[in-house]
Structure formats: structure tokens, C-alpha cells
Design a protein around this motif. Structure first.
Motif, short mmCIF file in Angstrom:
data_model
loop_
_atom_site.label_atom_id
_atom_site.label_comp_id
_atom_site.label_asym_id
_atom_site.label_seq_id
_atom_site.Cartn_x
_atom_site.Cartn_y
_atom_site.Cartn_z
N ASN A 136 0.82 -1.22 0.00
CA ASN A 136 0.00 0.00 0.00
C ASN A 136 0.85 1.27 0.00
N GLU A 137 1.60 1.43 -1.10
CA GLU A 137 2.50 2.56 -1.26
C GLU A 137 2.27 3.25 -2.60
N ILE A 138 2.65 4.53 -2.63
CA ILE A 138 2.88 5.23 -3.88
C ILE A 138 4.38 5.41 -4.03
N LEU A 139 4.93 4.98 -5.16
CA LEU A 139 6.35 5.16 -5.42
C LEU A 139 6.55 6.32 -6.37
N VAL A 140 7.55 7.12 -6.10
CA VAL A 140 7.86 8.30 -6.91
C VAL A 140 9.18 8.06 -7.63
N PHE A 141 9.19 8.28 -8.94
CA PHE A 141 10.39 8.09 -9.75
C PHE A 141 10.70 9.37 -10.52
N ALA A 142 11.98 9.66 -10.65
CA ALA A 142 12.43 10.68 -11.59
C ALA A 142 12.57 10.04 -12.96
N ILE A 143 12.11 10.73 -14.00
CA ILE A 143 12.18 10.22 -15.37
C ILE A 143 13.37 10.85 -16.07
N ASP A 144 14.25 10.01 -16.61
CA ASP A 144 15.37 10.52 -17.39
C ASP A 144 14.81 11.21 -18.63
N PRO A 145 15.16 12.49 -18.87
CA PRO A 145 14.54 13.23 -19.97
C PRO A 145 14.89 12.71 -21.35
N VAL A 146 15.95 11.94 -21.47
CA VAL A 146 16.36 11.41 -22.77
C VAL A 146 15.96 9.95 -22.92
N ALA A 147 16.31 9.14 -21.95
CA ALA A 147 16.10 7.69 -22.06
C ALA A 147 14.73 7.23 -21.57
N GLY A 148 14.07 8.04 -20.75
CA GLY A 148 12.78 7.62 -20.20
C GLY A 148 12.90 6.64 -19.06
N THR A 149 14.11 6.32 -18.65
CA THR A 149 14.32 5.38 -17.56
C THR A 149 13.98 6.02 -16.21
N LEU A 150 13.85 5.17 -15.19
CA LEU A 150 13.33 5.61 -13.91
C LEU A 150 14.38 5.50 -12.80
N LYS A 151 14.37 6.48 -11.91
CA LYS A 151 15.20 6.46 -10.71
C LYS A 151 14.29 6.68 -9.51
N GLU A 152 14.29 5.73 -8.58
CA GLU A 152 13.40 5.83 -7.42
C GLU A 152 13.80 6.99 -6.52
N LEU A 153 12.78 7.78 -6.13
CA LEU A 153 12.99 8.91 -5.23
C LEU A 153 12.34 8.71 -3.87
N GLN A 154 11.19 8.02 -3.83
CA GLN A 154 10.43 7.98 -2.59
C GLN A 154 9.44 6.82 -2.61
N ARG A 155 9.19 6.28 -1.40
CA ARG A 155 8.09 5.34 -1.16
C ARG A 155 7.22 5.96 -0.07
N ARG A 156 5.97 6.20 -0.40
CA ARG A 156 5.09 6.91 0.53
C ARG A 156 3.85 6.07 0.81
N SER A 157 3.57 5.83 2.09
CA SER A 157 2.37 5.10 2.46
C SER A 157 1.13 5.84 1.96
N VAL A 158 0.13 5.08 1.53
CA VAL A 158 -1.14 5.70 1.11
C VAL A 158 -2.08 5.90 2.30
N GLU A 159 -1.66 5.42 3.48
CA GLU A 159 -2.43 5.55 4.70
C GLU A 159 -3.84 4.97 4.54
N GLY A 160 -3.88 3.84 3.87
CA GLY A 160 -5.13 3.13 3.64
C GLY A 160 -4.83 1.81 2.97
N ASP A 161 -5.87 1.20 2.41
CA ASP A 161 -5.74 -0.14 1.84
C ASP A 161 -6.19 -0.16 0.39
N HIS A 162 -5.33 -0.68 -0.48
CA HIS A 162 -5.65 -0.97 -1.87
C HIS A 162 -5.80 0.30 -2.71
N PRO A 163 -4.71 1.01 -2.96
CA PRO A 163 -4.76 2.21 -3.81
C PRO A 163 -4.95 1.85 -5.28
N ARG A 164 -6.19 1.65 -5.66
CA ARG A 164 -6.49 1.16 -7.01
C ARG A 164 -6.14 2.21 -8.07
#
Length: 391
Positions: free
Chosen positions: A309-337
Motif C-alpha cells: 500500500n504505497e505510492i512510489l515516486v520516480f524521476a524520469i530521465d529526460p532522454v532515455a525515459g528510464t526511472l530512478k526511485e525517489l520515494q516510497r510513501r504510504s497511502v495511509e489506507g488499503d488498496h490504492p487502485r
């Protein structure tokens, strides 16, 4: 319309009004889809204040309809298309799709018509690039008959016709509980509108179709070459999102809790990166779901359900489109659909389906990071959030 008791007013200090009048351009309307096996009545139209980050607890409108789990807005905001995720054992056992007009001034919804989706549990829809067809994913929980991709014509007045084409796929059968038949989870058009990509959780593939209604109006989809993208066994592809420039795409894989990063060109997806969301956690923590990019294209947000039950935040490489993890944040609830960034970009709203709430988090537009919780609004089984603003 009088509300039932499941939509209580929030405690003092949590309402958006609070005696402060926001500017008109800071007040936006939000559509909430939901599941209706419990107390929810259907679609809710709410008001959101982008200055305070507050949703008004009193709906502007309630549309009574069964299981409106996914909402699709037309680009000109004059139409709303809704999948009614019905199936065997439910109050309405027949999968359906509904079309609504949106009043240009008030945003009030009015039903145009409703048709059958010719499949069970339609879970997603999107418009073709030219807006002439609605692509509906019949997920189908049960093995027989399994899931299909349905193509429904859309008239100029927004009226839907029954499906003119159904496409089915062979399952991978890797997971004996969830992959013994096809389960089409979502289908989207390519940025140029020439292709349709259908993500089949049951097949571990993204199927690729050419879209050409001029060649055959009754069968607008034909298999492309290659006809699919093969994904890891048991991964369960769910949602695909193209970058704003159309050069890259990101795909959530529900069962393995991963995001695949692709380069895209003329109907071809070439995998560049595979990102793990679960961080080594056991199987119950693996249930990747929604993904959305920030308006500036710098950040990607992904929800992981299960026990995580997290939201993950990624930085997007402006050229390659690849991802770099920045944060894992609880959604403070269950099943973030599902979740949505508000039009200002200062807040992120989360539909926590199983804990019956919409959670609003602060967002730093410069860093992309999610901050403190602003509001928790009780809503029964929310499943989708769409702001009535041009994307």
C-alpha cells in the motif's frame, strides 16, 4: 439529492469551505468511480479546492449506476464513458458500458445510452486516437469465457453502439489461479493513433493491433507485426502509459509488482529497464496498479497494493525515459487502485478501494516528492478519479 449515511461529513477542520473563498480557477470538479456492492451508489461529482487541497464532502451530483469502476473523458470534455464492471454473482450480472453528456458550464452528467460490453467485468476503457471507437477491456474474473478486447463505435453525439469486434488471446497458464484464461486489463492507442496496445494479465503479453477503420469499419483492429510483446512469466501486465513526447512507455505488471520501461517507435516497444516495486517483499505485497506522470513529464508515480500500500515516486530521465526511485510513501489506507494529480500539481489524490477513502497528499512540484496528508474523505469503494480538465 439526499445522501445516504455512508458519506458522513468530515470533522471540523477537514472541509474545503472553512470560510475561505478560493478563486474560480482554483476550484475544480472531480469525478469518482466506485464499486457498488456495498453502500456506494455509483459516480460522484465533487468539488476540489487546489489552494487548500480539500474535497467538499457534499457531492454536486450522484449518478446511480452499477459498478462504474473506470471513467474515460473525451478530449473536449463533452462526453464521459463509463465501464459498468458487472459479472456473474453480482446484482447486475451483465457487463455494460455507459455514455454521458457533460454540461459545458455546470459539468452536470446526463445519460446518453448504455450497451452491453459482450464480456464479463469490463474494467477499463479508452478512446481510439480519432475518437470513433471506445476500446473496452472485458477482464472476466472466471476462466470461462475469459477476457476479451471489445471495440464499440462512438457516434458524433456520444451514443455508443454494441461492439463490432471482439479479440481474445491465449493465456500463459503460468499461475493456475489467475492465468488459466485471458484477462484483458487495459488497452490504449499509440500516440499517433495508428496502433492499439492491449495488456493481458492472463497471457503475460502486450498485444499490438493496427487501427485502421477506413480499411474495414466493422473490423478496425488487425494484428500488427510483431503481434505482441512477451513479458516475464507470471508478471501479469496491467496498465501502459506513453510519455508525452511519444518516445517512451511505462507498463505496470500487477502480479510481479514491476514497471517495465520501453522505447517506442512506429508500433514497436523495446524494453530498456525493469524496475522492482516490491523491494524483495513476499508475494502478498505484490499488486502493482496505477501509474501517472506529472504534467511536466519529470516524475512518474506508481501505486503498489497488496500488503504494501504505497505510492512510489520516480524521476524520469529526460532522454532515455528510464526511472530512478525517489520515494516510497504510504497511502495511509488499503488498496490504492487509482490516483490522480490535481490540476495545480500541488496535490495527489488516492482512491483507497478497500479502506473506503480518498486520501489527499501534498506534492512538491519541483522535487516531485509527496508530503503530509491533507485530507481523508470517507467514500465507499472508490476505484477511479478523473478531474474535468483538459490534459
Amino acid at each position: 439529492m439526499k445522501m445516504r449515511s455512508f458519506w458522513p461529513l468530515l470533522m471540523a477542520g477537514s472541509l474545503g469551505a472553512m470560510g475561505v473563498q478560493a478563486d474560480t480557477n482554483e476550484r475544480h470538479q472531480l469525478l469518482v468511480g466506485s464499486y457498488t456492492a456495498g453502500q456506494s451508489q455509483g459516480i460522484y461529482r465533487l468539488q476540489f479546492d487546489s489552494r487548500t487541497g480539500q474535497l467538499d464532502a457534499n457531492p454536486l451530483q450522484v449518478i446511480k449506476t452499477d459498478n462504474p469502476s473506470w471513467l474515460t473523458l473525451s478530449p473536449d470534455l463533452t462526453r464521459l464513458f463509463v465501464v459498468n464492471e458487472n459479472g456473474p454473482g453480482q446484482r447486475d450480472p451483465v457487463g455494460k458500458v455507459s455514455s454521458y453528456t457533460i454540461d459545458p458550464k455546470t459539468h452536470e452528467l446526463s445519460l446518453i445510452n448504455q450497451v452491453q460490453s459482450l464480456g464479463n467485468e469490463p474494467t477499463h476503457s479508452s478512446l481510439s486516437g480519432d475518437g470513433r471507437h471506445l476500446l473496452v477491456s472485458n477482464y472476466s474474473v472466471v476462466e470461462d469465457p475469459g477476457g476479451t478486447l471489445a471495440v464499440l463505435p462512438v457516434a458524433s453525439d456520444g451514443k455508443l453502439s454494441p461492439p463490432v469486434q471482439l479479440s481474445s488471446h491465449q493465456p500463459s497458464r503460468v499461475n493456475p489461479e489467475r492465468q488459466m484464461s485471458a484477462h484483458v486489463h487495459a488497452a490504449v492507442s499509440s500516440p499517433d493513433g495508428k496502433y492499439v496496445f492491449a495488456n493481458d494479465l492472463g497471457a503475460d503479453k502486450v498485444f499490438i493491433y493496427r487501427y485502421d477503420p477506413k480499411a474495414n469499419p466493422e473490423l478496425p483492429l488487425t494484428a500488427a507485426a510483431p503481434a505482441f510483446v512477451q513479458l516475464p512469466p507470471g508478471s501479469g501486465p496491467r496498465h501502459l502509459l506513453f510519455s508525452a513526447d511519444g518516445k517512451h512507455a511505462w507498463l505496470t505488471m500487477e502480479m510481479s509488482a514491476q514497471v517495465a520501461v520501453f522505447d517506442y517507435q512506429d508500433g514497436h516497444l523495446t524494453q530498456r529497464q525493469l524496475v522492482d516495486l516490491a523491494a524483495g517483499k513476499p508475494q502478498p505485497g505484490r499488486a502493482a496498479a496505477a501509474l501517472h506522470a506529472s504534467g511536466d513529464g519529470k516524475f512518474l508515480y506508481v501505486s503498489n497494493r497488496g500488503t504494501t500500500n504505497e505510492i512510489l515516486v520516480f524521476a524520469i530521465d529526460p532522454v532515455a525515459g528510464t526511472l530512478k526511485e525517489l520515494q516510497r510513501r504510504s497511502v495511509e489506507g488499503d488498496h490504492p487502485r487509482e490516483f490522480s494529480l490535481d490540476p495545480s500539481g500541488k496535490f495527489l489524490l488516492i482512491a483507497n478501494q478497500k479502506s473506503n477513502q480518498i486520501v489527499v497528499l501534498e506534492r512538491d512540484s519541483k522535487t516531485g516528492l509527496l508530503g503530509k496528508t491533507v485530507q481523508k474523505l470517507p467514500v465507499d469503494a472508490p476505484s477511479d478519479l478523473k478531474f474535468i480538465v483538459r490534459q
